[in-house]
Design a protein around this motif. Sequence first.
Motif: not given
Ligand SMILES: Nc1ncnc2c1ncn2[C@@H]1O[C@H](COP(=O)(O)O)[C@@H](O)[C@H]1O
Lengths: 364, 435, 291
Positions: C107, C69, C71, C136-138, C129, C132, C18, C140, C104, C16, C111, C45
């Motif tokens: 999302t 993949l 989104m 978004g930096d989460t 994945t 983070q 982003k 999650q 999240t 995944c 996904l 990312n």
């Molecule tokens: N819109 C998205 N499309 C694809 N992968 C995502 C997306 N958002 C988050 N991810 C995956 O989830 C991980 C954690 O994202 P986050 O929770 O936003 O910090 C990222 O490093 C990506 O691998």
Amino acid sequence: MAAQPPNKKPAGRAGMKKELPEKFRSYKHVWVFVELERGKVHPVSWELMGEGRKLADKLGVDLAGVVLGPKSDETRQAIKETYHYGADVCYICEDPALADYRNEPYTRALTDLVNTHQPEIMLLGATTLGRDLAGSVATTLKTGLTADSTELDVDDEKSLAATRPTFGGTLLCTIHTLNFRPQMATVRPRVMAMPEPDRSRSGRMVWHSLKMDEADIVTKVLEYVADATTDDANLAYADIVVAGGMGLRVPENFRLVTRLADVLGGEYGCSRPVVQKGWLPADRQIGQTGNTIRPRLYIAAGISGAIQHRVGVEGADLIVAINTDPAAKIFEFAHMGVVADALTVLPALADAFERRLGRRAMAS
Amino acid sequence: MSEHFDAIVVGAGPSGNAAAYTMAKAGLNVLQIDRGEYPGSKNVQGAILYADALERIIPDFREHAPLERHVVEQRMWLLDEKSHTGAHYRSDDFNEDKPNRYTILRAQFDKWFSRQVRAAGALLITETTVTNLVKDDAGRVIGVETDREGGPIYADVVVLGEGVNALVGQNAGLRPELKPQHVALAVKETHFLPEQTVRDRFNLAGEDDGVVIEVVGSVSSGMVGTGFLYTNKESISIGVGCLISDFAETCIPPYELLDNFKSHPSVAPLLKGSEMKEYVAHLIPEGGYNAIPRLTGDGWVIIGDAGQFVNAVHREGSNLAMTTGRLAGESIVQLKAERKPITEANLKLYRDKLADSFVMKDLKKYRRIPALLERNKQLFTAYPKAMSQALQMFLRVDGTDKRSKESAMMRSVKRARGSWLGVATDMFKLMRAWR
Amino acid sequence: MDAPETPTDGLNIVVCIKQVPDSAQIRVHPVTNTIMRQGVPTIINPYDLFALEEAMRLRDQYGGQVTVLCMGPPMAEDALRRALGLGADKAVLITDRRFAGSDTLATSFALATALTRLGADHPVDIVFTGKQTIDGDTAQVGPGIASRLELNQLTYVSAIDTLDQGKGEIVVRRRAEGGVQVLKSKLPCLITMLEGSNEIRRGSVADMLRAARAELTVWSAEEAGVEDVMMCGLRGSPTVVKRVFAPSARDEQAEMVTVEGKQPAQIGDAIIDLIFAAQPKLEADLSAALN
Ligand SMILES: Nc1ncnc2c1ncn2[C@@H]1O[C@H](COP(=O)(O)O)[C@@H](O)[C@H]1O
Ligand SMILES: Cc1cc2nc3c(=O)[nH]c(=O)nc-3n(C[C@H](O)[C@H](O)[C@H](O)COP(=O)(O)OP(=O)(O)OC[C@H]3O[C@@H](n4cnc5c(N)ncnc54)[C@H](O)[C@@H]3O)c2cc1C
Ligand SMILES: Cc1cc2nc3c(=O)[nH]c(=O)nc-3n(C[C@H](O)[C@H](O)[C@H](O)COP(=O)(O)OP(=O)(O)OC[C@H]3O[C@@H](n4cnc5c(N)ncnc54)[C@H](O)[C@@H]3O)c2cc1C
């Protein structure tokens, strides 16, 4: 936190009337997950307990700690301390399967506890454990989770307002969880103040059993390599960090950084391009895509202070910057600045500390 | 497995995009290679887009290209340390259906242009630097080598739209090294301001109206050079450029020049409170007609800045780049259609088209200007100062009678150049070069 | 659009990724406190590149294919194409207005749904994945996907020690707070890769040409398999951003140590005096700790 561009108002949602569905009306009290790994409570749990106490008092509800772990003296000690740091109640699940952190049994225990006892707010540390667990639990419960909050409050309508940095620290946003309970948030270590424990406090205990056998759990811990036994940098928890950036020009000059760190008994680190050049290993990188540090003293030499670096060091109690460029960005957030050549100042500083602290540098 | 294309275009700037678009649209199998992270990522321009050149390639570009503002007002300033003498021309006629000039941000514009190129059927690979040309035994160019693994890529023709540095062409011995007196170094900053502030400061009624300020005089600290200030939607582009040879001689750091320009009392209020985000430096080929290298050979052709196609007097570059790119593209398409090999001889087609276009005609017209300016720096120092002094005398009401003022003004102009003969010579030279 | 073909043997890996704005280039307007988006370029990312590289290494070793993949809005195609140029085999973009404003939870729903569709013919063995995202930096979304698909969740992985396809077993090193856990788990699993665990490769000319030519699979919500659009986008997001604001600049300026006319030793002493004046307890603690 919603992923839409933050300058756009979430259409129709922000203004939407909060109406808590019937099933969530009974959710009450503030919970703090007490992170117990290998017999030790992560200090962030007590920091959260202090913060949770304030929220609970504002809401006029109880503060509870959740302690998951094996049956052991350390677990019992953790329970006791949970009260010392402000909890009224402790929810406890003791099971050998909880000895090492693994996602499956921990998620099961915590979601079961939430479904049974129904807290309105649940806080966890934004550690590797806390983030791993919070993400699973929130998804299983289908509720909202705000990551890495730096500020928590309850608003007039008694809902949790969690503020967190976004876009690499360039902006802050305040996030609410509407229509779902519990409202979950994680908070990074050293963001909240450590409360003074009150050793006279105690409270209620509520026991819960893990309805899971070791045989049901797919993931097994083969080994645990504690950091003390390896060379790995432990920047995040270091009290003193000395770091160098591209201003040091050649890899050899990082000796000056390590020497000062040695003299101070601290850790050393660097900015990202230093890692990209292969001068230092990746675990030494400080910043948004590296370690977040919260030392008592951070000395940055030859680092320009880009926003991605800044967000990783802002939590330091005292930032001292050495840079030849008086206009360097780092002086915008450093507490102390020296406009001078790091190649001269670093050794001078190491010598001066040695003199002051009355100690010769360890051989290095 | 190595691939073969009808044409490989080096560079995805305005020239390369124009060439690739023209050829791909006509059905040729085109590969375009750019070293940037994305097209335009490192490209620098003031930037004014001249609509006509693009319109001939993409007639409806106004409907979807990322344009900042269309120019309704042109200011020309002669600067001395504390004053500017200016001519402003603003006309509501510029608020036409199809405006003639726009400000743009190259990073966005190039990206958009590149999308059109790809939609037309060309393949683009980025973050890939062409390191060398591949030649056959007869010395014919048959392909390119890149800094990626996987061997050379072949094509019937390599179109060099690689910009001013033109290292590929130079390394392959197709063109000589740049001469310092033929290139200017320009430094430029982008200063961000709220959209409304930009409109207020420049007195702009329409949402997309814009102003261009071109500056000569003290802005170049005695060197051959000019400054500019353009209004974008929510930013201002400001820059100054001088000949490399002059920078080398004076040892004035370019950013110092820009700092002086920004703090000039006529400029500072326009930038007040803005946030500087982007600082870039880039070369501009300013050698003009006499500096144009050989443009064609067996299996290769040069377009855009790589061929020195910049009209420094009128600050036109991207339009020459697009036009030369288009003409090269059209020539190759025609040769292909006629099943003729792309040789030096057959590429006469391109050279003829060029000679027939405004590109060559304009550059030829101004062919004496570069040398003239280089040898007559007083044009950049003495006259702006004299003009300022004269006007100040004229405007100050201080009890001096008008006739005395007039003669004092004349004296100040004369003093600027030492003698009337000097002034007359300058005027004559300038007029001759302009013809 | 049809799902991309899945391999008949080897690993079916999905990464995944982003597309995020390059935070180095984001400006906050000093007066209005709004983001100035003009010209902010987008990148993959950076954390996701570690996941992509690790996935490609597994593919190179065990065979199979790596699908990226994403989104995001239609322009996220750039990120996917770039991933193909780095060496990924297939790319899927799920894009739909109704995904806009996803938090999240929403999302991970979208996904996870697309992942289910991708695994319809040949189950997905590993989902990667990044640790983070930088916007978004989460951290999650990874755990969210794992919970929804009931995949074994392995977060903060710094290395994959062994993988036994026959037994469906995987051994990884996971960064814990005070050390490293060596975990044995089973496929299918979800791995979030730790930064610095590898270095992204540079694709070959052939990779770049393949990427430039590739037909991406683009799915709307329905095509991705979403049955209940109420679970997507804003409506599927329990969290709401109430306020966005710029951090207040620090009030006090950095206290500058004057260096003019001082010997290095004097500068050293001057700095230390200031440090200990600001942090009196530090001096005592340091002396105690070091002697
Ligand atoms: N819109 C998205 N499309 C694809 N992968 C995502 C997306 N958002 C988050 N991810 C995956 O989830 C991980 C954690 O994202 P986050 O929770 O936003 O910090 C990222 O490093 C990506 O691998
Ligand atoms: C997505 C993304 C994520 C990133 N993540 C991180 C991250 O986690 N951590 C990180 O650090 N960066 C990160 N960066 C990179 C960041 O943007 C900067 O490029 C980087 O921090 C700059 O490193 P630097 O300060 O060492 O180098 P430079 O910016 O080159 O600065 C060198 C400094 O040294 C000074 N100097 C020169 N000589 C001397 C001397 N003799 N004595 C003293 N000073 C001297 C100069 O004045 C200058 O200020 C990231 C970037 C992106 C795009
Ligand atoms: C400060 C400044 C202000 C200007 N203002 C204006 C103006 O207002 N109006 C105007 O019309 N013109 C202006 N110009 C001139 C204009 O920018 C140029 O004439 C125009 O960009 C030339 O286009 P080009 O395609 O030939 O080259 P470029 O735009 O330079 O494009 C060359 C491309 O080739 C790529 N490349 C180079 N070498 C390689 C390689 N080896 N392998 C792969 N890729 C490679 C580069 O990445 C780049 O994308 C200005 C120039 C400057 C510097």
